[in-house]
Design a protein around this motif. Structure first.
Motif, mmCIF file in Angstrom:
data_model
loop_
_atom_site.group_PDB
_atom_site.id
_atom_site.type_symbol
_atom_site.label_atom_id
_atom_site.label_comp_id
_atom_site.label_asym_id
_atom_site.label_seq_id
_atom_site.Cartn_x
_atom_site.Cartn_y
_atom_site.Cartn_z
ATOM 1 N N TYR A 1 -8.942 4.463 0.134
ATOM 2 C CA TYR A 1 -8.565 3.581 1.405
ATOM 3 C C TYR A 1 -7.472 3.948 2.275
ATOM 4 O O TYR A 1 -7.464 3.103 3.392
ATOM 5 C CB TYR A 1 -8.213 2.253 0.445
ATOM 6 N N ILE A 2 -6.602 4.938 2.195
ATOM 7 C CA ILE A 2 -5.529 5.017 3.008
ATOM 8 C C ILE A 2 -6.119 5.494 4.269
ATOM 9 O O ILE A 2 -5.536 5.085 5.422
ATOM 10 C CB ILE A 2 -4.385 5.940 2.230
ATOM 11 N N GLU B 1 0.962 2.729 8.731
ATOM 12 C CA GLU B 1 -0.483 3.025 8.330
ATOM 13 C C GLU B 1 -0.954 4.356 8.861
ATOM 14 O O GLU B 1 -1.603 5.111 8.153
ATOM 15 C CB GLU B 1 -1.289 1.938 8.252
ATOM 16 N N LEU C 1 -6.282 8.940 -3.195
ATOM 17 C CA LEU C 1 -5.636 8.101 -2.549
ATOM 18 C C LEU C 1 -6.303 7.945 -0.844
ATOM 19 O O LEU C 1 -6.573 6.936 -0.586
ATOM 20 C CB LEU C 1 -4.098 8.005 -2.440
ATOM 21 N N LYS D 1 -7.861 2.542 6.152
ATOM 22 C CA LYS D 1 -7.055 1.634 6.470
ATOM 23 C C LYS D 1 -6.116 2.320 8.081
ATOM 24 O O LYS D 1 -6.230 1.556 9.098
ATOM 25 C CB LYS D 1 -5.786 1.631 5.736
ATOM 26 N N ASP E 1 0.784 7.215 6.661
ATOM 27 C CA ASP E 1 0.657 7.613 5.195
ATOM 28 C C ASP E 1 -0.688 8.663 5.137
ATOM 29 O O ASP E 1 -0.483 9.683 4.283
ATOM 30 C CB ASP E 1 -0.026 6.188 4.699
ATOM 31 N N ALA F 1 6.456 6.214 2.988
ATOM 32 C CA ALA F 1 5.329 5.876 2.956
ATOM 33 C C ALA F 1 5.154 4.471 3.036
ATOM 34 O O ALA F 1 6.077 3.790 2.314
ATOM 35 C CB ALA F 1 4.706 6.276 1.545
ATOM 36 N N THR F 2 4.069 3.784 3.550
ATOM 37 C CA THR F 2 4.007 2.347 3.670
ATOM 38 C C THR F 2 3.208 1.926 2.528
ATOM 39 O O THR F 2 3.298 0.734 2.054
ATOM 40 C CB THR F 2 3.400 1.834 4.998
ATOM 41 N N ASN F 3 2.287 2.912 1.987
ATOM 42 C CA ASN F 3 1.385 2.452 0.711
ATOM 43 C C ASN F 3 2.390 2.573 -0.434
ATOM 44 O O ASN F 3 2.695 3.760 -0.697
ATOM 45 C CB ASN F 3 0.283 3.496 0.853
ATOM 46 N N LYS F 4 2.185 1.476 -1.234
ATOM 47 C CA LYS F 4 3.021 1.680 -2.772
ATOM 48 C C LYS F 4 2.449 2.664 -3.479
ATOM 49 O O LYS F 4 3.048 3.288 -4.229
ATOM 50 C CB LYS F 4 3.075 0.144 -3.070
ATOM 51 N N ASP F 5 1.201 2.842 -3.573
ATOM 52 C CA ASP F 5 0.550 3.684 -4.545
ATOM 53 C C ASP F 5 0.951 5.085 -4.135
ATOM 54 O O ASP F 5 1.350 5.861 -5.017
ATOM 55 C CB ASP F 5 -1.036 3.580 -4.497
ATOM 56 N N LEU F 6 1.013 5.398 -2.871
ATOM 57 C CA LEU F 6 1.369 6.688 -2.328
ATOM 58 C C LEU F 6 2.800 7.096 -2.689
ATOM 59 O O LEU F 6 2.940 7.925 -2.984
ATOM 60 C CB LEU F 6 1.068 6.714 -0.901
#
Length: 164
Positions: free
Chosen positions: A156-157, A95, A152, A160, A98, A35-40
């Protein structure tokens, strides 16, 4: 194992769930690293600990039933994870990946929600309140994880990825 009675059927269900959780426990850290998204990534990593607790509950259930939780392979979870592996070959890191990771994680969660829901119905029909309560706790955790993944994706994921 040849199913001869409702108890054998229920044992198969528990073993299948244990197999699915074992596979996820092994694969979730790998998925989180992609995952590139930190929250994910954090959410997937956090779910590893939840999965470990769910396996412990299944071990408790197996003890209560006088069975071993091992000995069955979750073909459904194996298929979900194989599909993700195939996608990882086709979808570039970043992106765009994700949303695909969320989709794969939600497929796993939806399978677990269905499987735990069915196991709850069986435990209730069998009148086993102790097992039912353990299964219901896990079912609620699976539903909560699915909701987090949806939030998530929708917050925004996905947007994006669409605007790359």
């Amino acid at each position: 194992m040849k199913v001869k009675n409702p108890e054998d059927l229920f044992a198969n269900i528990i073993k299948n769930l244990y197999s699915a959780e074992t596979m996820l426990e092994r694969e979730l850290p790998k998925i989180a690293k992609k995952a590139t998204n930190k929250d994910l990534a954090k959410g997937l990593e956090a779910h590893v600990q939840v999965t470990s607790k769910q396996k412990e509950r299944l071990e408790q259930i197996a003890d209560t039933l006088g069975i071993t939780p091992r000995g069955k392979k979750s073909i459904a979870m194996e298929g979900i994870l194989q599909e993700l592996e195939s996608d990882l070959q086709e979808v570039p890191q970043g992106e765009l990946l994700d949303p695909d990771l969320i989709i794969a994680a939600q497929k796993a969660e939806h399978y677990e929600i269905a499987a735990y829901g069915s196991a709850c119905a069986m435990a209730k029909a069998m009148g086993n309140e102790k097992v039912l309560n353990l299964l219901l706790k896990t079912l609620e955790e699976e539903k909560a994880q699915d909701m987090k993944l949806s939030e998530l994706a929708e917050s925004y994921i996905n947007q994006k990825a669409l605007h790359m």
